[in-house]
Design a protein around this motif. Sequence first.
Motif, PDB file in Angstrom:
ATOM      1  N   ALA A  10       0.978  -1.259  -0.027  1.00 44.77           N
ATOM      2  CA  ALA A  10       0.161  -0.153   0.037  1.00 44.77           C
ATOM      3  C   ALA A  10       0.875   1.157   0.171  1.00 44.77           C
ATOM      4  CB  ALA A  10      -0.631   0.017   1.105  1.00 44.77           C
ATOM      5  N   LEU A  11       0.699   2.344  -0.919  1.00 40.85           N
ATOM      6  CA  LEU A  11       1.371   3.379  -0.953  1.00 40.85           C
ATOM      7  C   LEU A  11       0.472   4.764  -0.815  1.00 40.85           C
ATOM      8  CD1 LEU A  11       3.392   2.642  -4.228  1.00 40.85           C
ATOM      9  CD2 LEU A  11       4.299   2.239  -1.876  1.00 40.85           C
ATOM     10  N   ARG A  12       1.058   5.597  -0.178  1.00 37.71           N
ATOM     11  CA  ARG A  12       0.267   6.940  -0.131  1.00 37.71           C
ATOM     12  C   ARG A  12       0.504   7.712  -1.534  1.00 37.71           C
ATOM     13  NH1 ARG A  12       4.465   9.335   4.161  1.00 37.71           N
ATOM     14  NH2 ARG A  12       5.629   8.237   2.699  1.00 37.71           N
ATOM     15  N   TYR A  13      -0.786   7.867  -2.156  1.00 36.67           N
ATOM     16  CA  TYR A  13      -1.149   8.020  -3.736  1.00 36.67           C
ATOM     17  C   TYR A  13      -1.488   9.355  -3.813  1.00 36.67           C
ATOM     18  CZ  TYR A  13      -1.296   7.466  -8.575  1.00 36.67           C
ATOM     19  OH  TYR A  13      -1.185   7.501  -9.920  1.00 36.67           O
ATOM     20  N   SER A  14      -2.267  10.125  -2.745  1.00 32.25           N
ATOM     21  CA  SER A  14      -2.808  11.397  -3.001  1.00 32.25           C
ATOM     22  C   SER A  14      -2.024  12.539  -2.970  1.00 32.25           C
ATOM     23  CB  SER A  14      -3.724  11.460  -1.659  1.00 32.25           C
ATOM     24  OG  SER A  14      -3.125  11.520  -0.224  1.00 32.25           O
ATOM     25  N   ASP A  15      -0.688  12.294  -2.293  1.00 26.42           N
ATOM     26  CA  ASP A  15       0.572  13.403  -2.173  1.00 26.42           C
ATOM     27  C   ASP A  15       1.601  12.811  -2.921  1.00 26.42           C
ATOM     28  OD1 ASP A  15       2.561  15.208  -1.569  1.00 26.42           O
ATOM     29  OD2 ASP A  15       1.921  15.282   0.619  1.00 26.42           O
ATOM     30  N   LEU A  16       1.978  13.558  -4.243  1.00 33.16           N
ATOM     31  CA  LEU A  16       2.933  13.081  -5.108  1.00 33.16           C
ATOM     32  C   LEU A  16       4.354  12.958  -4.417  1.00 33.16           C
ATOM     33  CD1 LEU A  16       3.751  12.203  -7.901  1.00 33.16           C
ATOM     34  CD2 LEU A  16       4.075  14.669  -8.489  1.00 33.16           C
ATOM     35  N   SER A  17       4.662  13.896  -3.537  1.00 34.00           N
ATOM     36  CA  SER A  17       6.164  14.014  -2.806  1.00 34.00           C
ATOM     37  C   SER A  17       6.253  12.573  -2.082  1.00 34.00           C
ATOM     38  CB  SER A  17       6.383  15.136  -2.148  1.00 34.00           C
ATOM     39  OG  SER A  17       5.472  15.500  -1.108  1.00 34.00           O
ATOM     40  N   LYS A  18       4.999  12.292  -1.376  1.00 30.94           N
ATOM     41  CA  LYS A  18       5.043  11.044  -0.398  1.00 30.94           C
ATOM     42  C   LYS A  18       5.085   9.741  -1.431  1.00 30.94           C
ATOM     43  CE  LYS A  18       2.878  13.449   3.405  1.00 30.94           C
ATOM     44  NZ  LYS A  18       3.799  13.496   4.137  1.00 30.94           N
ATOM     45  N   THR A  19       4.524   9.854  -2.494  1.00 30.05           N
ATOM     46  CA  THR A  19       4.596   8.660  -3.346  1.00 30.05           C
ATOM     47  C   THR A  19       5.682   8.463  -3.984  1.00 30.05           C
ATOM     48  OG1 THR A  19       2.050   9.032  -4.141  1.00 30.05           O
ATOM     49  CG2 THR A  19       3.416   7.602  -5.632  1.00 30.05           C
ATOM     50  N   LYS A  20       6.443   9.584  -4.444  1.00 33.24           N
ATOM     51  CA  LYS A  20       7.848   9.450  -4.546  1.00 33.24           C
ATOM     52  C   LYS A  20       8.889   8.895  -3.594  1.00 33.24           C
ATOM     53  CE  LYS A  20       9.687  12.834  -7.217  1.00 33.24           C
ATOM     54  NZ  LYS A  20       9.955  14.353  -7.730  1.00 33.24           N
ATOM     55  N   GLU A  21       8.585   9.432  -2.328  1.00 36.61           N
ATOM     56  CA  GLU A  21       9.404   8.813  -1.322  1.00 36.61           C
ATOM     57  C   GLU A  21       9.242   7.591  -0.821  1.00 36.61           C
ATOM     58  OE1 GLU A  21       9.176   9.681   3.637  1.00 36.61           O
ATOM     59  OE2 GLU A  21       8.461  11.250   2.306  1.00 36.61           O
ATOM     60  N   ASP A  22       7.833   7.153  -0.878  1.00 38.09           N
ATOM     61  CA  ASP A  22       7.833   5.705  -0.747  1.00 38.09           C
ATOM     62  C   ASP A  22       8.399   4.497  -1.819  1.00 38.09           C
ATOM     63  OD1 ASP A  22       6.253   6.184   1.356  1.00 38.09           O
ATOM     64  OD2 ASP A  22       4.170   5.879   0.492  1.00 38.09           O
ATOM     65  N   LEU A  23       8.277   5.150  -3.109  1.00 44.29           N
ATOM     66  CA  LEU A  23       8.586   4.474  -4.338  1.00 44.29           C
ATOM     67  C   LEU A  23      10.275   4.359  -4.198  1.00 44.29           C
ATOM     68  CD1 LEU A  23       6.603   5.477  -7.237  1.00 44.29           C
ATOM     69  CD2 LEU A  23       6.561   3.341  -6.267  1.00 44.29           C
ATOM     70  N   ASN A  24      11.003   5.540  -3.926  1.00 41.04           N
ATOM     71  CA  ASN A  24      12.300   5.570  -3.844  1.00 41.04           C
ATOM     72  C   ASN A  24      13.027   4.769  -2.648  1.00 41.04           C
ATOM     73  OD1 ASN A  24      12.958   7.397  -5.980  1.00 41.04           O
ATOM     74  ND2 ASN A  24      12.631   8.999  -4.573  1.00 41.04           N
ATOM     75  N   ASN A  25      12.242   4.628  -1.509  1.00 40.95           N
ATOM     76  CA  ASN A  25      12.541   3.708  -0.220  1.00 40.95           C
ATOM     77  C   ASN A  25      12.449   2.498  -0.669  1.00 40.95           C
ATOM     78  OD1 ASN A  25      13.301   5.838   1.425  1.00 40.95           O
ATOM     79  ND2 ASN A  25      11.168   5.949   2.273  1.00 40.95           N
ATOM     80  N   LEU A  26      11.318   1.691  -1.500  1.00 45.64           N
ATOM     81  CA  LEU A  26      11.233   0.574  -1.942  1.00 45.64           C
ATOM     82  C   LEU A  26      12.204   0.197  -2.838  1.00 45.64           C
ATOM     83  CD1 LEU A  26       7.222   0.592  -2.126  1.00 45.64           C
ATOM     84  CD2 LEU A  26       8.653  -0.850  -0.581  1.00 45.64           C
ATOM     85  N   GLY A  27      12.659   0.893  -3.730  1.00 44.46           N
ATOM     86  CA  GLY A  27      13.752   0.909  -4.951  1.00 44.46           C
ATOM     87  C   GLY A  27      14.967   0.516  -3.974  1.00 44.46           C
ATOM     88  N   ILE A  28      15.384   1.139  -2.977  1.00 42.59           N
ATOM     89  CA  ILE A  28      16.443   1.015  -2.269  1.00 42.59           C
ATOM     90  C   ILE A  28      16.592  -0.426  -1.805  1.00 42.59           C
ATOM     91  CG2 ILE A  28      17.699   1.675   0.002  1.00 42.59           C
ATOM     92  CD1 ILE A  28      16.910   4.608  -0.391  1.00 42.59           C
ATOM     93  N   GLU A  29      15.410  -1.046  -1.256  1.00 38.81           N
ATOM     94  CA  GLU A  29      15.348  -2.114  -0.953  1.00 38.81           C
ATOM     95  C   GLU A  29      15.180  -3.363  -2.050  1.00 38.81           C
ATOM     96  OE1 GLU A  29      11.684  -2.452   1.517  1.00 38.81           O
ATOM     97  OE2 GLU A  29      12.176  -0.910   2.822  1.00 38.81           O
ATOM     98  N   GLY A  30      15.521  -2.867  -3.286  1.00 39.43           N
ATOM     99  CA  GLY A  30      15.631  -3.865  -4.463  1.00 39.43           C
ATOM    100  C   GLY A  30      14.207  -4.025  -4.924  1.00 39.43           C
ATOM    101  N   TRP A  31      13.035  -3.457  -4.551  1.00 36.71           N
ATOM    102  CA  TRP A  31      11.622  -3.560  -5.372  1.00 36.71           C
ATOM    103  C   TRP A  31      11.814  -2.716  -6.469  1.00 36.71           C
ATOM    104  CZ3 TRP A  31       9.144  -7.652  -3.633  1.00 36.71           C
ATOM    105  CH2 TRP A  31       9.253  -8.126  -2.566  1.00 36.71           C
ATOM    106  N   GLU A  32      11.192  -3.510  -7.520  1.00 33.48           N
ATOM    107  CA  GLU A  32      10.642  -2.686  -8.870  1.00 33.48           C
ATOM    108  C   GLU A  32       9.182  -2.843  -8.893  1.00 33.48           C
ATOM    109  OE1 GLU A  32      11.356  -3.552 -13.577  1.00 33.48           O
ATOM    110  OE2 GLU A  32      12.402  -4.745 -12.190  1.00 33.48           O
TER     111      GLU A  32
END
Length: 61
Positions: A10-32
Amino acid sequence: MNVWEYDIKALRYSDLSKTKEDLNNLGIEGWELIKFADEMDENGVIRAVFKRPVDYVDSAF
């Protein structure tokens, strides 16, 4: 041959900056990111499907 681990998160999607933060953190963990769900819930959260190679998990620990 690659072996993949999959997860639905589940990702926070209503705020673009929070969505990008979530996606970047998941990318660091190796998730695509594979795909976002079609609908966002009433709290601005959307589900997304991710994958990462199983060997990434083995090498991280």
